[in-house]
Each structure stands twice: as C-alpha cells, then as structure tokens.
Design a protein around this motif. Structure first.
Motif, PDB file in Angstrom:
ATOM      1  N   TYR A 254       2.983  -8.622  -0.135  1.00  0.00           N
ATOM      2  CA  TYR A 254       1.739  -8.279  -0.668  1.00  0.00           C
ATOM      3  C   TYR A 254       0.884  -8.051   0.730  1.00  0.00           C
ATOM      4  CZ  TYR A 254      -3.030  -9.201  -2.633  1.00  0.00           C
ATOM      5  OH  TYR A 254      -4.316  -9.233  -2.952  1.00  0.00           O
ATOM      6  N   VAL A 255       0.715  -8.950   1.691  1.00  0.00           N
ATOM      7  CA  VAL A 255       0.091  -8.844   2.581  1.00  0.00           C
ATOM      8  C   VAL A 255       0.107  -7.351   3.454  1.00  0.00           C
ATOM      9  CG1 VAL A 255      -0.700  -9.325   5.149  1.00  0.00           C
ATOM     10  CG2 VAL A 255      -0.255 -11.196   2.980  1.00  0.00           C
ATOM     11  N   LYS A 256       1.392  -6.866   3.516  1.00  0.00           N
ATOM     12  CA  LYS A 256       1.714  -5.632   3.836  1.00  0.00           C
ATOM     13  C   LYS A 256       1.329  -4.390   3.154  1.00  0.00           C
ATOM     14  CE  LYS A 256       5.931  -2.856   5.252  1.00  0.00           C
ATOM     15  NZ  LYS A 256       7.453  -3.136   5.103  1.00  0.00           N
ATOM     16  N   ALA A 257       1.156  -4.611   1.725  1.00  0.00           N
ATOM     17  CA  ALA A 257       0.673  -3.775   0.879  1.00  0.00           C
ATOM     18  C   ALA A 257      -0.969  -3.558   1.030  1.00  0.00           C
ATOM     19  CB  ALA A 257       0.955  -3.939  -0.534  1.00  0.00           C
ATOM     20  N   MET A 258      -1.601  -4.661   1.453  1.00  0.00           N
ATOM     21  CA  MET A 258      -2.855  -4.472   1.964  1.00  0.00           C
ATOM     22  C   MET A 258      -3.040  -3.651   3.130  1.00  0.00           C
ATOM     23  SD  MET A 258      -5.060  -6.080  -0.521  1.00  0.00           S
ATOM     24  CE  MET A 258      -6.468  -6.421   0.521  1.00  0.00           C
ATOM     25  N   LEU A 259      -2.367  -4.139   4.054  1.00  0.00           N
ATOM     26  CA  LEU A 259      -2.494  -3.603   5.434  1.00  0.00           C
ATOM     27  C   LEU A 259      -2.313  -2.011   5.280  1.00  0.00           C
ATOM     28  CD1 LEU A 259      -0.511  -5.717   8.118  1.00  0.00           C
ATOM     29  CD2 LEU A 259      -2.748  -4.812   8.266  1.00  0.00           C
ATOM     30  N   HIS A 260      -1.408  -1.612   4.705  1.00  0.00           N
ATOM     31  CA  HIS A 260      -1.097  -0.260   4.373  1.00  0.00           C
ATOM     32  C   HIS A 260      -1.638   0.660   3.527  1.00  0.00           C
ATOM     33  CE1 HIS A 260       1.697  -0.648   7.984  1.00  0.00           C
ATOM     34  NE2 HIS A 260       2.351  -1.690   7.468  1.00  0.00           N
ATOM     35  N   ARG A 261      -2.365  -0.141   2.672  1.00  0.00           N
ATOM     36  CA  ARG A 261      -3.032   0.541   1.194  1.00  0.00           C
ATOM     37  C   ARG A 261      -1.553   1.176   0.572  1.00  0.00           C
ATOM     38  NH1 ARG A 261      -6.125  -0.754   5.771  1.00  0.00           N
ATOM     39  NH2 ARG A 261      -8.043   0.349   5.534  1.00  0.00           N
ATOM     40  N   ALA A 262      -0.647   0.430   0.589  1.00  0.00           N
ATOM     41  CA  ALA A 262       0.569   0.581  -0.239  1.00  0.00           C
ATOM     42  C   ALA A 262       0.608   0.353  -1.809  1.00  0.00           C
ATOM     43  CB  ALA A 262       1.786   0.263   0.439  1.00  0.00           C
ATOM     44  N   TYR A 263       1.307   1.190  -2.743  1.00  0.00           N
ATOM     45  CA  TYR A 263       1.259   1.014  -4.002  1.00  0.00           C
ATOM     46  C   TYR A 263       1.452  -0.472  -4.338  1.00  0.00           C
ATOM     47  CZ  TYR A 263       2.050   1.295  -9.077  1.00  0.00           C
ATOM     48  OH  TYR A 263       1.968   1.122 -10.556  1.00  0.00           O
ATOM     49  N   PRO A 264       0.502  -1.341  -5.123  1.00  0.00           N
ATOM     50  CA  PRO A 264      -0.320  -0.390  -5.920  1.00  0.00           C
ATOM     51  C   PRO A 264      -1.906  -0.757  -5.227  1.00  0.00           C
ATOM     52  CG  PRO A 264       0.018  -2.901  -6.508  1.00  0.00           C
ATOM     53  CD  PRO A 264       1.017  -2.531  -5.491  1.00  0.00           C
ATOM     54  N   ILE A 265      -1.795  -1.148  -4.165  1.00  0.00           N
ATOM     55  CA  ILE A 265      -2.986  -1.056  -3.308  1.00  0.00           C
ATOM     56  C   ILE A 265      -3.533   0.362  -2.973  1.00  0.00           C
ATOM     57  CG2 ILE A 265      -4.586  -1.936  -1.606  1.00  0.00           C
ATOM     58  CD1 ILE A 265      -3.759  -3.937  -3.538  1.00  0.00           C
ATOM     59  N   THR A 266      -4.582   0.879  -3.220  1.00  0.00           N
ATOM     60  CA  THR A 266      -5.015   2.252  -2.590  1.00  0.00           C
ATOM     61  C   THR A 266      -6.141   2.031  -1.935  1.00  0.00           C
ATOM     62  OG1 THR A 266      -6.800   2.471  -4.496  1.00  0.00           O
ATOM     63  CG2 THR A 266      -4.513   3.212  -4.982  1.00  0.00           C
ATOM     64  N   ASN A 267      -6.722   3.071  -1.396  1.00  0.00           N
ATOM     65  CA  ASN A 267      -7.807   3.019  -0.214  1.00  0.00           C
ATOM     66  C   ASN A 267      -9.041   2.759  -1.053  1.00  0.00           C
ATOM     67  OD1 ASN A 267      -6.747   3.998   1.810  1.00  0.00           O
ATOM     68  ND2 ASN A 267      -6.892   6.170   1.614  1.00  0.00           N
ATOM     69  N   GLU A 268      -9.351   2.997  -2.318  1.00  0.00           N
ATOM     70  CA  GLU A 268     -10.526   2.625  -3.246  1.00  0.00           C
ATOM     71  C   GLU A 268     -10.285   1.424  -3.604  1.00  0.00           C
ATOM     72  OE1 GLU A 268     -12.761   3.735  -7.329  1.00  0.00           O
ATOM     73  OE2 GLU A 268     -10.834   4.683  -6.803  1.00  0.00           O
ATOM     74  N   ILE A 269      -9.239   0.723  -3.891  1.00  0.00           N
ATOM     75  CA  ILE A 269      -9.110  -0.791  -4.410  1.00  0.00           C
ATOM     76  C   ILE A 269      -9.362  -1.543  -3.021  1.00  0.00           C
ATOM     77  CG2 ILE A 269      -7.294  -2.571  -4.768  1.00  0.00           C
ATOM     78  CD1 ILE A 269      -6.054  -0.535  -6.660  1.00  0.00           C
ATOM     79  N   TYR A 270      -8.596  -1.167  -2.021  1.00  0.00           N
ATOM     80  CA  TYR A 270      -9.055  -1.926  -0.699  1.00  0.00           C
ATOM     81  C   TYR A 270     -10.275  -2.244  -0.239  1.00  0.00           C
ATOM     82  CZ  TYR A 270      -8.528  -3.298   4.272  1.00  0.00           C
ATOM     83  OH  TYR A 270      -8.713  -3.723   5.672  1.00  0.00           O
ATOM     84  N   ALA A 271     -10.922  -0.990  -0.271  1.00  0.00           N
ATOM     85  CA  ALA A 271     -12.327  -0.809  -0.060  1.00  0.00           C
ATOM     86  C   ALA A 271     -13.320  -2.003  -0.851  1.00  0.00           C
ATOM     87  CB  ALA A 271     -13.059   0.403  -0.042  1.00  0.00           C
ATOM     88  N   GLY A 272     -13.047  -1.727  -2.252  1.00  0.00           N
ATOM     89  CA  GLY A 272     -13.425  -2.935  -3.152  1.00  0.00           C
ATOM     90  C   GLY A 272     -13.247  -4.446  -2.711  1.00  0.00           C
ATOM     91  N   LEU A 273     -12.166  -4.657  -2.319  1.00  0.00           N
ATOM     92  CA  LEU A 273     -11.717  -5.987  -2.003  1.00  0.00           C
ATOM     93  C   LEU A 273     -12.250  -6.437  -0.850  1.00  0.00           C
ATOM     94  CD1 LEU A 273      -7.830  -5.864  -3.305  1.00  0.00           C
ATOM     95  CD2 LEU A 273      -9.879  -6.772  -4.416  1.00  0.00           C
ATOM     96  N   VAL A 274     -12.283  -5.796   0.245  1.00  0.00           N
ATOM     97  CA  VAL A 274     -12.733  -6.335   1.385  1.00  0.00           C
ATOM     98  C   VAL A 274     -14.199  -5.899   1.775  1.00  0.00           C
ATOM     99  CG1 VAL A 274     -10.598  -5.958   2.503  1.00  0.00           C
ATOM    100  CG2 VAL A 274     -12.157  -4.279   2.925  1.00  0.00           C
ATOM    101  N   LYS A 275     -15.056  -5.528   0.888  1.00  0.00           N
ATOM    102  CA  LYS A 275     -16.489  -5.480   0.946  1.00  0.00           C
ATOM    103  C   LYS A 275     -17.130  -6.728   1.097  1.00  0.00           C
ATOM    104  CE  LYS A 275     -20.488  -3.726  -1.566  1.00  0.00           C
ATOM    105  NZ  LYS A 275     -20.936  -2.913  -2.994  1.00  0.00           N
ATOM    106  N   SER A 276     -17.769  -6.845   2.033  1.00  0.00           N
ATOM    107  CA  SER A 276     -18.525  -8.235   2.084  1.00  0.00           C
ATOM    108  C   SER A 276     -19.820  -8.162   1.264  1.00  0.00           C
ATOM    109  CB  SER A 276     -19.368  -8.121   3.543  1.00  0.00           C
ATOM    110  OG  SER A 276     -18.134  -8.237   4.802  1.00  0.00           O
ATOM    111  N   ARG A 277     -19.679  -9.362   0.538  1.00  0.00           N
ATOM    112  CA  ARG A 277     -20.909  -9.510  -0.458  1.00  0.00           C
ATOM    113  C   ARG A 277     -21.761 -10.602  -0.230  1.00  0.00           C
ATOM    114  NH1 ARG A 277     -16.203  -7.052  -3.011  1.00  0.00           N
ATOM    115  NH2 ARG A 277     -16.786  -5.673  -4.159  1.00  0.00           N
ATOM    116  N   THR A 278     -21.269 -12.031   0.432  1.00  0.00           N
ATOM    117  CA  THR A 278     -21.824 -13.294   0.465  1.00  0.00           C
ATOM    118  C   THR A 278     -21.705 -13.752   1.737  1.00  0.00           C
ATOM    119  OG1 THR A 278     -21.275 -13.489  -1.960  1.00  0.00           O
ATOM    120  CG2 THR A 278     -22.269 -15.195  -1.050  1.00  0.00           C
ATOM    121  N   LEU A 279     -22.676 -14.298   2.051  1.00  0.00           N
ATOM    122  CA  LEU A 279     -22.591 -14.853   3.614  1.00  0.00           C
ATOM    123  C   LEU A 279     -22.161 -16.371   3.295  1.00  0.00           C
ATOM    124  CD1 LEU A 279     -22.901 -14.554   6.458  1.00  0.00           C
ATOM    125  CD2 LEU A 279     -25.138 -15.313   6.482  1.00  0.00           C
ATOM    126  N   VAL A 280     -20.949 -16.909   3.702  1.00  0.00           N
ATOM    127  CA  VAL A 280     -20.349 -18.023   3.469  1.00  0.00           C
ATOM    128  C   VAL A 280     -21.288 -19.224   4.260  1.00  0.00           C
ATOM    129  CG1 VAL A 280     -18.476 -19.656   3.620  1.00  0.00           C
ATOM    130  CG2 VAL A 280     -18.414 -16.937   3.207  1.00  0.00           C
TER     131      VAL A 280
END
Length: 505
Positions: A254-280
């Motif tokens: 799964y980590v490898k799929a995130m790294l390479h934007r490999a199925y089922p992770i796409t560029n659009e999905i990746y961008a949505g997942l790693v977009k910074s939203r809240t300062l911890v």
C-alpha cells in the motif's frame, strides 16, 4: 535498503526492543520498485512463536490512511458518486444521520473536515459502546450520536484528534456503496494490491485461516517486571479509526502504491490525501531538530525534515504499535509494526534513523534520536505529574473539616445517564465509589477519591485491557437533593471547559 540486514542495525533494533519491552517487531522498506523486509523477536511468548515479516499486527490508527483513501475513491468517482466531494457538507450526504450538537456545525462540517480533525469536536473516546455492551454501537449509531456530544471549538479553528469521525467516514462509504466497509477494503484495496493477508477485524483474519499468524499483544508491567498479554479485540464500532490487521510484507504494498500513484491510487487521489489542512502543533512545542511543524492532511500527517517532505502516520492501541511513512522525492518508504505499547518510542526512533540513512545524512550530523525520545518521554512524565498535582490543588480548596468523608457512600450509588455517554452505574467496591465502564469501546473503570465537601472527587481511570494502574485522573463532582446524589459530573473530555453531566435515573 542494505541497512535492514546489517549486523549493527540488527543489534541496535534488538537493544531498543529490550529497553522498551517490545517482544516482536517487523520492518519493511520500499525503494523505487524494490521492497525488503525483516523481523525480530517473538510474535507470541506463550506459546513461543517467532515474529516474521508475515506476522499479522493490529496497526491501530495507521488504518486511518486507508479510510481516507477509501473516501477519496468516492470523491473521484463522478459517475457513481458525484455528490461526494471533499468540500461537500456531511449533512447533505447523510441528512438523517449526520447531525451535530448545533446547527452551525451540522451545516458546515465537510467530508475533508472529518478526515483532518478540524470539526471542532473533541475525541469523546469514552462515549461509544463496544461488543461487551448490551447494545453495541456500530458506524451508524456512532454517527447518530454526534448530536448528543458537545463541540469544543468552531469548525476549522482548532485541531482535535477524533477517532469516531473516521468511523463516521465508513458509514458514509457504506451508505453510498451499499457494501460493508470490510468488503469495500477487500475489493478496492486488498485484492488489487495483493494484500492477501490483510483484513478488517481479527475475526475476519481467523475466517481466512490466518489465526496462526496473528501476533499477541503485550504491555509491560513495571511493578512486576513482566509482560501482560493483550489480545486483539473485535471493534466494529471503531472501524475506520483502526482495527486493520496486516503484515509488513502486505502493508508495504500500500505504501508503494502511494509512492508511485499506482492503482488504485491516482494522481488526483494522492493530491487529495496529502493536502495539508490542519496545523497539528500550532505552538511549535517539542519540535524535532531540522523538522517543521506537522500538518494533518487526510489520514496522514505531512511535515518536512531537512527540506524533504515526509508523509507519515502512527498507530497505538493496547498491546500494539505501528508507523508507516514515505518520502515522495526519494521514492522511499517504510512500515514498522510491533506487539507492545513500547512501540510508540521504538517506532519513532527507527523511522527517524531509517530516514537519515535514506537521505545520506553523515553520521556526525544525525540527531541522537534515542536520547531525544528519552528526553521527550521524561518531559511528558513530568508534565503529567505536574498536571495531576495542579488538579488536586484546584479541587482541594476547602477547609480541613470538609476533607473528611461524612456522607454515607450509599447516597451516591445508582445509575446515572447522559444522552451522549449513555449510562454509568456508581457502586461501592473495596470501600470506595466505583464505576465499571467495560461496556465502552475503550473499556475502563473509575475509582473515586474523595477530596472535599462531600461532593468533590478525583476520578482515577484504569484501562480495562491493560489494568493494574491509573491511566489518567480527572475531576468529578456530585450534586445532592434531599440527602441523595442526583447528578454526577465527570471531566471525561479534557478539551471541554465543563463536566459531562449525568442525571441519576
């Protein structure tokens, strides 16, 4: 990745495991297209069973990244789910179920808000009911109970880590797809990625014939200098927030799929997942050397170390700890799982050291992560002790006479109810007031210590799974009428300024 199999690294890891009382630990790394893994110690102590890269661990909150990724699949599926968008109000998607404590939050909270801990809702971890309850919660009932739980801040103004909102996210998935969250994960992630040993909930692992690969969890009992066994528990009411069981050999895929934007992770999905939203950590407290404050994205934390972006999430539950991370620029990532609470420190240290290795930081320029973690733990212990002492001083402001317990304990006993926190029964046990709350998802008990005025108490919470010690302490208060307690207030939620009040039935 040669470091995994070096003699010096193996010796170092085993020393950390011994120091922090971790019986078994497994690591997997990915670099470009290549993966490698190794394991140390024992998956089970009695009977003894060696830990391997295929041993299955409860990865706790590391599961949240897969929950967010599951929602992201719906967000990009404009053909079947055009209404599901990051900015869509949850109340528009689940109009009958998603109702918060006030109209403003109900109307304002969006899909991405619940996945980035910025709804204004504190954890309320002690409110939902587990399998030991007469009527256990599930994803829908957890969602519907939001209306009974007070918020602590306006939407998108403060970071509050909230497990239950990831369970709410799974309710959204189930309502939109007509599938259980477990089946959705199987079909959309585990099967496509060949994560053949990964399941949601331990019962599903056993159904697949994987019982002999399940790690046993442990916690270290300092007083007895021994391990206490902690088994993985079924937690359907907490799905989405945790409860994925997997191995490092599976999860690195799964980590490898995130790294390479490999199925089922796409560029659009990746961008949505790693977009910074809240300062911890807006106060920049206890920042690591060369490290920026972390921002919460969606099921991931994102920060920078020596100018390199790191995407990471940890997990900790009784008996188990995990971390997974990756550096997009280096196409490098890792997964570290272990079977004790000590993994919180061990996983942090090893992850930092592996990142230094991947970055090629010269030995003399690397922080001493072992010492830094020890300092942080010591500071946290001191802060906890100071907070408890301060709490006692705040509560104990009466005269000497008022500190004597005069009112008979039977005047306090009975069942008290709160709409959001359900029922708690106060009884007499071992000469003091006691609450058995083992029906909760995060099962616990409360032992009350009288402070003053017959109404002010300290409540000492003890974790049911671990037992044998105080997990935390907080203020408690009783209100009386005609010589009998009629209300009980508990500071069960530290981020709220007031007690959670229970009315005697």
């Amino acid at each position: 990745m040669d470091i995994l199999h070096s003699q010096s690294f193996s010796k170092h890891v085993q020393e950390l495991m011994s120091q922090h009382h971790v019986p078994g630990l497994a690591i997997a790394l990915v670099q470009d297209e290549q993966t490698s893994s190794i394991a140390f110690g024992e998956a089970s102590r009695e009977p003894p069973r060696p830990c391997t890269p295929d041993t299955l661990f409860d990865i706790a909150s590391a599961s949240k990244s897969l929950t967010a990724a599951s929602v992201a699949l719906l967000v990009v599926d404009n053909q079947n789910h055009p209404e599901v968008q990051w900015e869509a109000p949850m109340s528009s998607l689940l109009p009958d179920d998603f109702v918060m404590h006030n109209r403003e939050h109900t109307d304002s909270v969006t899909v991405e808000d619940i996945l980035s801990h910025r709804t204004g809702l504190p954890s309320h971890d002690n409110s939902y009911l587990g399998p030991r309850a007469a009527q256990p919660d599930d994803a829908r009932s957890v969602t519907r109970n939001l209306r009974n739980l007070p918020v602590a801040a306006p939407v998108r103004t403060k970071y509050f880590y909230c497990n239950m909102l990831f369970t709410v996210a799974t309710h959204l998935i189930e309502q939109m797809t007509g599938k259980s969250f477990a089946d959705f994960l199987d079909e959309r992630f585990f099967k496509p990625l060949y994560m053949n040993s990964t399941t949601l909930q331990p019962s599903r692992a056993r159904q697949k014939g994987l019982s002999d690969r399940l790690a046993t969890g442990y916690t270290w009992r300092e007083e007895q200098e021994t391990f206490q066994r902690v088994d993985s528990v079924e937690c359907p009411e907490g799905q989405g927030a945790g409860s994925i069981l997997t191995s490092v050999n599976d999860y690195i895929l799964y980590v490898k799929a995130m790294l390479h934007r490999a199925y089922p992770i796409t560029n659009e999905i990746y961008a949505g997942l790693v977009k910074s939203r809240t300062l911890v950590n807006p106060g920049y407290e206890q920042l690591d050397p060369y490290t920026s404050p972390a921002a919460y994205a969606a099921g991931w934390e994102v920060y920078y170390y020596r100018g390199h972006q790191i995407v990471r999430h940890d997990g900790l539950v009784d008996g188990f700890g995990s971390t997974h991370f990756f550096l997009p620029e280096l196409r490098f990532g890792g997964v570290i799982f272990g079977n004790s609470d000590g993994m919180e420190s061990v996983g942090t240290i090893i992850a930092h050291e592996l990142i230094d290795e991947a970055l090629g930081v010269p030995s003399l320029q690397r922080p001493d992560w072992v010492a830094l973690e020890a300092d942080r733990t010591a500071q946290d212990d001191v802060a906890e002790a100071e907070q408890l002492e301060e709490l006692k001083q705040q509560l104990d402001s009466g005269s000497t006479e008022s500190r004597v317990q005069h009112t008979p304990l039977v005047a306090y006993t009975g069942t008290y109810s709160n709409a959001g926190y359900h029922d708690l029964t106060v009884e007499i046990r071992d000469g003091g007031l006691f609450v058995d709350a083992t029906d909760r998802s995060m099962a616990f008990s409360l032992a009350f210590e009288h402070v003053r005025d017959q109404i002010v108490y300290l409540a000492h919470l003890c974790d049911f799974q671990v037992g044998g010690g105080r997990d935390e302490s907080f203020g408690a208060e009783f209100q009386f009428k005609d010589g009998m307690a009629v209300r009980m207030g508990l500071r069960l939620e530290a981020d709220l300024p007031t007690y959670i009040w229970f009315t005697r039935l």
